[in-house]
Structure formats: C-alpha cells, structure tokens
Enzyme design. Structure first.
Site, PDB file in Angstrom:
ATOM      1  N   HIS A   1       0.838  -1.197   0.000  1.00 52.22           N
ATOM      2  CA  HIS A   1       0.000   0.000   0.000  1.00 52.22           C
ATOM      3  C   HIS A   1       0.876   1.251   0.000  1.00 52.22           C
ATOM      4  CE1 HIS A   1      -3.386   2.650   1.334  1.00 52.22           C
ATOM      5  NE2 HIS A   1      -2.381   3.301   1.910  1.00 52.22           N
ATOM      6  N   GLU A   2       1.883   1.259   0.853  1.00 55.98           N
ATOM      7  CA  GLU A   2       2.761   2.423   0.918  1.00 55.98           C
ATOM      8  C   GLU A   2       3.620   2.560  -0.339  1.00 55.98           C
ATOM      9  OE1 GLU A   2       2.159   4.551   3.064  1.00 55.98           O
ATOM     10  OE2 GLU A   2       0.886   3.301   4.330  1.00 55.98           O
TER      11      GLU A   2
ATOM     12  N   HIS B   1       1.990   4.656  -2.819  1.00 61.00           N
ATOM     13  CA  HIS B   1       2.204   6.110  -2.664  1.00 61.00           C
ATOM     14  C   HIS B   1       3.625   6.495  -3.089  1.00 61.00           C
ATOM     15  CE1 HIS B   1      -1.575   6.554  -0.622  1.00 61.00           C
ATOM     16  NE2 HIS B   1      -1.205   5.873   0.447  1.00 61.00           N
TER      17      HIS B   1
END
Length: 440
Positions: A25-26, A29
């Site tokens: 998920h990170e 980003h």
C-alpha cells in the site's frame, strides 16, 4: 499436523499477509511520488519505535514496532497560509492546529526545494499519489481472489446428484425414511440416480447447482426435458417437478424467510471443488467492496452492536467489523478447520487464507478512501475540492485561489484519529472476550 500447529501457521500467514499488504500500500504512494519529483524522506511500515531502517538516497526505509499501518513522509503536505506564511492569522484553537500542521510540513522543505513539495504539484498528480495506496490494495484483492476462487477453487455444490429421494415429504418433516402412502418423488419416478450429472435442463446448459435448483423451483407442475451424464453417456429424461411448499430462498439459495410453493424434484447436489471464471472475479470483489462500504456507512451502529456483544449478552455479528486480533484468530481457525473435500487439504486451507487476505485488502481499499483526514481519501477530497473551487473562480473571472488549505481540516483529523484509537481498543477487547468464529 496438529490443530495447534495449524492455528499457528494460519496466524503467521495472516501476519505476513497483513504486513505485505500494508507495505505494498505504501509502495503505491512511494512510486508515483518519486516519479513526479516529490521529495520522500521516509518509507515506514508500522508505527512507534524504529526496529530497522536504512537510508538510500534521500529516503529512509524502515520497519517500526507497532504493525498497525505505515506511512510515506513527503515534504510540503500542507500549503502555506493565504498570506504565504505558515503562521496562523488567528490565535483560535482550530487555527493553531492548522498552524502546527503547516509548520511540521514546512520544516523539511529546504531552500530551493519548494518545487518538490506535495502541494506544489498539479492536482491530478496529487490524486494519483494518494490514490496509489488504495489502488494497490484493490489490485491485490483482485489477484488474491482470482487465486483463491479461480486458480485453486473452493468447495461448492455441483449438479452431480449425491442422493435421489424416493418420496415427497412435507416441509419441516423430520422423517428419514418413506412411509407407505407417501407420494413418489418426481426425480426417482423419472429414473434419476445418484451419480448422475445434470448437464441440461429445459433445453439450457446447466452451469451450477444454484442455476439448476432455481430452474427446478420455477417449473413446478411442468414436464421438462433434461439430460444427465451417466457412466460417460448422455441420457435424456423427462421430469415433472411437483408443487410443494418449501422455504423461500433467493437466486443464490439463501433463505429469505417464510415459505412458498415451488417445484420439487427430490434430488441433492454433491460437494466438489468449484472454480469461478476469471471474468467473474471483478464481480466477486465488487460485491465485497459494496459490503464493506455498507459497514463503513453504518459504522457507528456497527460499533454499538460490537459494544453490546462485548459488554453484554448480544451475539457478535459475523459480518461486522473485526480488529487485527480477530483477523489473526479467523486465519488460525480457518487453517485448522478440516477439509470439506478429502484428498487435498493443503489447497483448501490455502484458498481459505488467500480469500481472507483478499477480504482484508478490500477493507483497506474502502477505509482508506473515506474522505476525511488522516485517510488518503481526505487528501483526495481536498484535491477534488480544489478543482471545483478553481473552476468556480475561473467562471467568475477571479484570480486563481491557489491550493486548498487542507491544514484547516486538522481538527477533524485529530478527532478521527481519536475515534480510530477508541475503535481499535473496542475491537481488540471484543475480539478477545467475544470473538467472531467460523461455523464448524
């Protein structure tokens, strides 16, 4: 393998799966932020004290002690105030919160790096950066669901007959044998036998047991041609389902309450590995997204129900929210459950755990899109409002208002954070004293 060891393996697999899902998920980003030239100072999995970290270039990569999330630190997440300064123009409590957020955001912006801040980038780039994390979770949910239901498969009902009733028993009857005078069941009267695989009903191919069951219910009192495969040969038969009162169910075979008159044939399905087509995977995940979104919309009521179960005598809703301890418990229990279909227990247990992780990623996708800070959706909402606001100013021939001051929403972010902590504590307690369990 002992049940205790199976529990440990399941919990360990869930822990690794959660950590990988958060880490990816990170990454969702991190990669677009670097691609757009935003300076990223930290990439961390977890919160609290740092267990391990290593600096590569301008970014520190590491793992922290509390595995309940992660973050990517980008410089300039909040814009300066309307006058171009970070200092608040008011001494009010809310204004001071916004000022603190701006100051913390501006500390890492070195002279000459103003063009590398998050808020200096075009709106569409900011949206891509913030949506990247939830998007990765959505992709993971699709991939994991495809593995679980399409590649491995799951136990399900198939239109291969495991039993053929010899008589028609009234709804609710507890009798296990036919008595003299009981009417002959239409399936047995037509010559159906256990082991027959129904491949055609009323001229239409049969793809699933639910499809066949629904067709039988809809053809009460009607003579219907069907085809079965028996010992490798196609055998045509004619059946006439009788009308009888049975429990009402929906298209998926789930009880809807009450009874109604439907067609009855007197046959039972078999259990086998069922593989869902890849084209159906988006629909499966879409239904999960809809379910989780419904939980989010009704979250206050759902949490009240959890509290009622944890501190009272109410039953815990298996479809309600659960915490990280509950996820681990479900993973351990799912891995310890005996296989429904003997012969390949490893595949069945793997499918259960992969499905659980797919559902977790669906939850991460939906929750992170809540349009409030500190969720990713809060920054996305701010960027979208900026588009709308600039459009309105443009129509009115007024000067560009500049970036939306998301820092003004920090009081909301603090409030949401407090609620999240409270929710986590409640779910932790409920998962310990009144856990959600799988049906054995």
């Amino acid at each position: 393998m002992s049940e205790v060891l199976l529990w440990v393996v399941g919990i360990a697999a869930a822990a690794v799966g959660v950590a990988v899902s958060i880490a990816l998920h990170e990454v969702g980003h991190l990669l677009p932020a670097k691609r757009f030239g935003i300076k990223v100072t930290q990439y961390m999995v977890g919160f609290g004290p740092t267990l391990f970290s290593r600096r590569r270039g301008e970014t520190e990569y590491g793992v922290k002690a509390i595995p309940l999330g992660g973050y990517v630190r980008m410089i300039g997440m909040f814009p300066p105030g309307p006058d171009g300064r970070v200092k608040a123009s008011s001494t009010g409590r809310w204004a001071l919160m916004a000022e603190e957020a701006r100051q913390a955001s501006s500390v890492e912006v070195a002279p000459g790096e103003e063009h590398r801040t998050f808020t200096s980038k075009p709106v569409w780039q900011r949206i891509v950066v913030m949506f990247g994390g939830p998007f990765v979770n959505l992709v993971l949910a699709l991939v994991l669901t495809a593995i679980a239901v399409s590649a491995i498969g799951q136990p399900g009902l198939v239109p291969r007959l495991s039993a053929v009733s010899q008589c028609v028993l009234p709804a609710g009857s507890t009798a296990t044998t036919c008595a003299p005078g009981d009417p002959l069941a239409p399936g047995a009267a037509a010559g159906l036998r256990p082991g027959d695989e129904v491949v055609q009903f009323d001229g239409r191919p049969v793809q699933s047991w639910n499809q066949l069951s629904a067709a039988i219910r809809d053809h009460g009192g009607q003579a219907v041609d069907l085809v079965v495969v028996r010992e490798g040969q196609r055998v045509p038969l004619t059946v006439t389902p009788v009308l009888t009162r049975r429990e009402a169910v929906d298209a998926d075979g789930r009880p809807t309450g009450g009874t109604r008159e439907v067609g009855f044939l007197g046959v039972s399905p078999s259990i086998a590995v069922v593989r869902t087509g890849l084209d159906e995977v988006p629909g499966v995940v879409g239904q999960q997204v809809q379910t989780v979104a419904g939980i989010v919309v009704r979250l206050p009521q759902r949490l009240y129900d959890v509290a009622q179960a944890a501190f009272g005598t109410a039953a815990r809703d298996p479809e309600g929210p659960i915490g990280i301890v509950g996820i681990g418990r479900l993973a351990g229990e799912a891995n310890a459950l005996p296989a429904v279909i003997p012969g390949d227990e490893l595949a069945e247990r793997t499918s259960r755990l992969v499905s659980l992780l797919a559902g977790l990623n669906v939850a991460l996708f939906v929750f992170n899109l809540i349009p409030l800070l500190p969720f990713d959706g809060g920054h996305i909402a701010g960027a979208l409002w900026e588009v709308v606001k600039k459009g309105i100013f443009r129509l009115r021939r007024r000067p560009d208002p500049g970036p939306v001051d998301v820092a003004k929403a920090m009081p909301v972010a603090y409030g949401v954070s407090i609620l999240l902590v409270g929710m986590s504590v409640l779910l932790l307690y409920a998962d310990i004293v009144r856990p959600v369990t799988l049906n054995r």
